[in-house]
Design an enzyme around this catalytic site. Structure first.
Site, PDB file in Angstrom:
ATOM      1  N   GLY A  73       0.858  -1.185   0.000  1.00 39.54           N
ATOM      2  CA  GLY A  73       0.000   0.000   0.000  1.00 39.54           C
ATOM      3  C   GLY A  73       0.889   1.227   0.000  1.00 39.54           C
ATOM      4  N   GLU A  96       0.523  -1.418  -4.785  1.00 33.58           N
ATOM      5  CA  GLU A  96      -0.602  -0.492  -4.623  1.00 33.58           C
ATOM      6  C   GLU A  96      -1.777  -1.001  -5.435  1.00 33.58           C
ATOM      7  OE1 GLU A  96      -1.267   2.412  -2.788  1.00 33.58           O
ATOM      8  OE2 GLU A  96      -3.187   2.097  -3.778  1.00 33.58           O
ATOM      9  N   LEU A  97      -2.961  -0.908  -4.826  1.00 31.46           N
ATOM     10  CA  LEU A  97      -4.156  -1.437  -5.473  1.00 31.46           C
ATOM     11  C   LEU A  97      -4.788  -0.442  -6.439  1.00 31.46           C
ATOM     12  CD1 LEU A  97      -5.911  -4.019  -5.309  1.00 31.46           C
ATOM     13  CD2 LEU A  97      -7.164  -2.947  -3.463  1.00 31.46           C
ATOM     14  N   ASN A 129      -2.976  -6.736  -5.783  1.00 36.64           N
ATOM     15  CA  ASN A 129      -3.652  -6.931  -4.504  1.00 36.64           C
ATOM     16  C   ASN A 129      -2.727  -7.772  -3.623  1.00 36.64           C
ATOM     17  OD1 ASN A 129      -5.241  -7.624  -2.353  1.00 36.64           O
ATOM     18  ND2 ASN A 129      -7.047  -8.115  -3.556  1.00 36.64           N
ATOM     19  N   LEU A 149       2.245   1.058   6.055  1.00 35.18           N
ATOM     20  CA  LEU A 149       2.124   2.407   6.597  1.00 35.18           C
ATOM     21  C   LEU A 149       0.720   2.961   6.399  1.00 35.18           C
ATOM     22  CD1 LEU A 149       5.147   2.092   6.881  1.00 35.18           C
ATOM     23  CD2 LEU A 149       5.447   4.289   5.766  1.00 35.18           C
ATOM     24  N   ASP A 152      -5.614   1.065   5.403  1.00 34.94           N
ATOM     25  CA  ASP A 152      -7.039   1.369   5.490  1.00 34.94           C
ATOM     26  C   ASP A 152      -7.602   0.753   6.777  1.00 34.94           C
ATOM     27  OD1 ASP A 152      -9.821   1.544   5.135  1.00 34.94           O
ATOM     28  OD2 ASP A 152      -9.633   1.316   2.962  1.00 34.94           O
ATOM     29  N   THR A 227       6.155   9.625   4.485  1.00 40.02           N
ATOM     30  CA  THR A 227       5.033   9.549   3.554  1.00 40.02           C
ATOM     31  C   THR A 227       4.115  10.760   3.663  1.00 40.02           C
ATOM     32  OG1 THR A 227       3.625   8.385   5.125  1.00 40.02           O
ATOM     33  CG2 THR A 227       4.987   7.043   3.663  1.00 40.02           C
ATOM     34  N   GLU A 228       3.351  10.951   2.594  1.00 41.01           N
ATOM     35  CA  GLU A 228       2.397  12.055   2.569  1.00 41.01           C
ATOM     36  C   GLU A 228       1.404  11.915   3.721  1.00 41.01           C
ATOM     37  OE1 GLU A 228       4.124  11.993  -1.462  1.00 41.01           O
ATOM     38  OE2 GLU A 228       3.541  10.470   0.002  1.00 41.01           O
TER      39      GLU A 228
END
Lengths: 252, 433
Positions: A73, A96-97, A129, A149, A152, A227-228
């Protein structure tokens, strides 16, 4: 002179992709089987596609070098870029999905490689995935670090089974990580932090790092700053909850 | 259906077609056939049909049975399926000694070799375990609770098998994967240690079996798939030893079809004990393909293609016993639409697998006539039911089974427009049961 059509999504000044053209919702449904290619087995992963600098031809005769870090992710790629210079000889991949976000990271890495020759050649991204296809990408014990990190939180109880850290999925992550490998998790949602910690604590193949070990690890600091998402949490003065564990041999 | 994966089934109200299954007692003391929710057993020892005894009210199973199995020592029999019940039977008294409730429909079952544990897999990819330690064949009905042992995330598990030495449990799913997990001393605490993944199939994996001999007691894993191949694996390392393109090698592709992209799925396979042969049922074939496994060279090859003449017979399931050298096959379905009879089953037997015939060159399989099979007409009446079914119904049944398997296991490819439409109309709310 080579005439290239300017890609409107890339900033003309920095050469980096503009985030607003890659907007995506923060949430993506891991249960839906989107349509992306999945390698049949780890030997089918195309290293020359991801790391052309290290693998000039598709003939992977130098198969001694393998991906060792996986950012599950990876979002917009902040962590990968920070790790890239910290571990320049280590191959890393982001998973990343979300389609648009993956595209953004791809463009970002390509642009950085152009802007800084010789750098960022060791990072790449793939749209997949990771809750289903980790064994397709990594051989047993291949990884030495795995990152989760700000995953969800899937707040509703009926959706807890969609969480990326769970007892069952930890079996697969333990498979991909070599003994001694480290799993890093962080979140700003307290309940999720407790959940992840509980899953790791009760799993026989993971053991918590001591405070001393955490302090000595240069990667730990990046979890909240690189990270953002992490920067957003810091801006808002939020609290973060970390769980960092080592992969161990299970007791007999 | 709560939390159903999006690609799972369009109409849950429609009752699905279910293939008939067959299972044989290890010493061939009895044979069991299931058609839909009916479990039919014939006692070969005593030469009579078996009356099952279950203290629960109503029919034994209320919906299609999807998996049946005898334990390795022959003392226990397990049946499970769409009614979310796992029933464990004593093969001496044919009483149901234990019923376990599952949260989801059950798709596969396995019994540990020591008979102490029953494992079952559900439609959402979780494998559960029940310990039978405190269950006594003579005791009255006992209801047990199962514990979660491992999971294939959001996938349908099609097959579960214990390795011959009991060290590992192997699970296969519709996402082309086969997982080999160490079976722990305390399985109720979870089976966390993955030994390997056997990756290589390019479509759903439909069936698993182990080939082992006294020379190779740890055995090798064999798997069948929707990609039309049977593969041989070393489960310790997960490495693929050999691939057999059954449809092509057996010469089953007709010349005018060669250009088309048609893959007949492997529907079932089983090892024939005491010889290193594997019986493979494939969607296109009215009969069975016998593969020979060379354990020292670690290769698979076609030994024989046995055609069943005189009737439409595409096996939906097949099993062999350890002693008698016979291969039992059943072809049938339940819930077939559009005909007078919605359930049908036909049993056929192939002989010739005796120890003396280990050499594939000299091996001559014989399809037995109805009066030649053990149990004869009496067995057939019990297991097939007494209806006489027309040819065309069997053809329709074969097509229905093929479609059902495809709908269940093959991932649907939606166009972008269709996907957007589905996103808009999907309903994640729990349906009232």
């Amino acid at each position: 002179m080579l005439e290239t059509k300017a890609n409107p999504n890339i900033s003309k000044s920095t050469g980096l992709p503009r985030k607003r053209f890659y907007r995506a919702r923060a949430h993506s449904n891991p249960l839906s089987d989107s349509h992306f290619p999945v390698p049949i087995s780890p030997s089918h992963v195309d290293y020359s596609l991801h790391y052309p600098h290290f693998f000039p031809s598709s003939d992977q005769s130098d198969s001694s070098k393998k991906i060792q870090f996986a950012d599950i992710g990876c979002g917009f790629g902040g962590l990968l870029i920070s790790l890239s210079t910290l571990f320049p000889e280590t191959l890393m991949i982001g998973m990343e999905l979300r389609d648009k976000v993956t595209e953004y990271v791809k463009e970002r890495i390509l642009a950085l490689r152009v802007a800084n020759p010789g750098q960022n050649q060791n990072i790449s991204v793939t749209r997949t995935n990771s809750m289903k296809y980790i064994p397709n990408y990594f051989e047993k014990g291949q990884l030495s670090k795995m990152f989760f990190l700000f995953p969800d939180p899937h707040f509703k109880e009926k959706n807890h089974r969609r969480r990326v850290i769970s007892t069952h999925l930890l079996d697969e992550y333990a498979y991909a990580l070599g003994v001694g490998g480290i799993i890093y998790t962080i979140t700003d949602v307290e309940e999720l932090g407790e959940w992840m910690k509980a899953c790791l604590e009760s799993h026989p193949m993971f053991e918590a790092l001591t405070e001393k070990e955490l302090e000595a690890d240069p990667v730990v600091e990046l979890l909240s700053s690189a990270t953002e998402e992490g920067q957003k949490v810091a801006r808002n003065g939020g609290q973060t909850f970390r769980a960092v564990y080592r992969r161990v041999t299970p007791p007999l | 259906m709560e939390d159903a994966p999006i690609e799972d089934g369009e109409n849950h109200k429609d009752i699905e077609v279910a293939p008939a299954l067959i299972s044989v007692h290890p010493a061939q003391e009895s044979v069991a056939v299931t058609v839909g929710s009916e479990l039919r057993v014939f006692d070969l020892h005593g030469g009579s049909a078996v009356s099952l005894v279950d203290d629960s009210h109503g029919p034994f199973h209320k919906d299609s049975i999807r998996a049946i199995r005898y334990g390795a020592n022959g003392k226990l029999f397990v049946s499970a399926g769409d009614d979310k019940l796992v029933k464990i039977w004593s093969t001496e008294s044919w009483h149901c000694i234990c019923t376990v409730s599952s949260e989801k429909r059950v798709t596969a079952v396995a019994l540990s070799n020591d008979g102490l544990h029953v494992c079952f897999a559900d439609k959402f990819g979780v494998v559960w375990v029940v310990d039978l330690d405190s269950v006594d064949s003579n005791q009255a009905l006992v209801n047990k609770k199962a514990a979660q042992m491992l999971a294939h995330y959001c996938s349908i598990i099609t097959s579960l098998e214990f390795s011959p030495d009991g060290r590992f449990i192997v699970s296969a799913d519709r996402d082309f994967k086969i997982r080999v997990t160490v079976f722990p001393k305390k399985p109720l605490d979870g089976a966390h240690e993955i030994q390997s993944f056997c990756l290589g199939h390019t479509e759903f994996v439909s069936c698993l079996a182990f080939v082992s001999t006294s020379e190779y007691p740890q055995g090798f894993l064999v798997s069948g798939s929707g990609d039309s191949t049977v593969r041989l694996w070393n489960i310790s390392s997960g490495s693929l030893l050999d691939t057999c393109e059954v449809e092509m090698k057996a010469g089953l592709l007709e010349s005018n079809r060669r250009g088309e992209d048609c893959n007949s799925a492997i529907t079932d396979l089983c090892t024939i004990p005491d010889c290193t042969m594997i019986a493979v049922a494939i969607q296109s074939l009215q009969g069975i393909v016998l593969l020979s496994c060379d354990l020292s060279a670690r290769t698979l090859s076609i030994a024989k293609v046995v055609s069943i003449m005189g009737e439409t017979f595409i096996p939906t399931s097949s099993r062999a016993s350890f002693s008698a050298g016979l291969l039992w096959m059943v072809s049938g379905v339940s819930n077939l639409r559009g005909f007078d009879h919605h359930s049908l089953a036909r049993v056929r037997v192939i002989s010739g697998f005796n120890k003396s015939n280990l050499d594939p060159q000299e091996f001559e399989p014989i399809v037995l006539e109805d009066n030649e099979i053990p149990g004869g007409y009496k067995l057939l009446e019990k297991l097939q039911g007494s209806v006489v079914v027309e040819e065309k119904v069997f053809l329709a049944a074969a097509e229905a089974v093929k479609t059902a398997m495809s709908n269940l296991l093959v991932k649907k490819q939606y166009s972008v427009e269709k996907r957007e439409f589905r996103k808009r109309t999907r309903n994640d709310r729990k349906t009232k049961q």
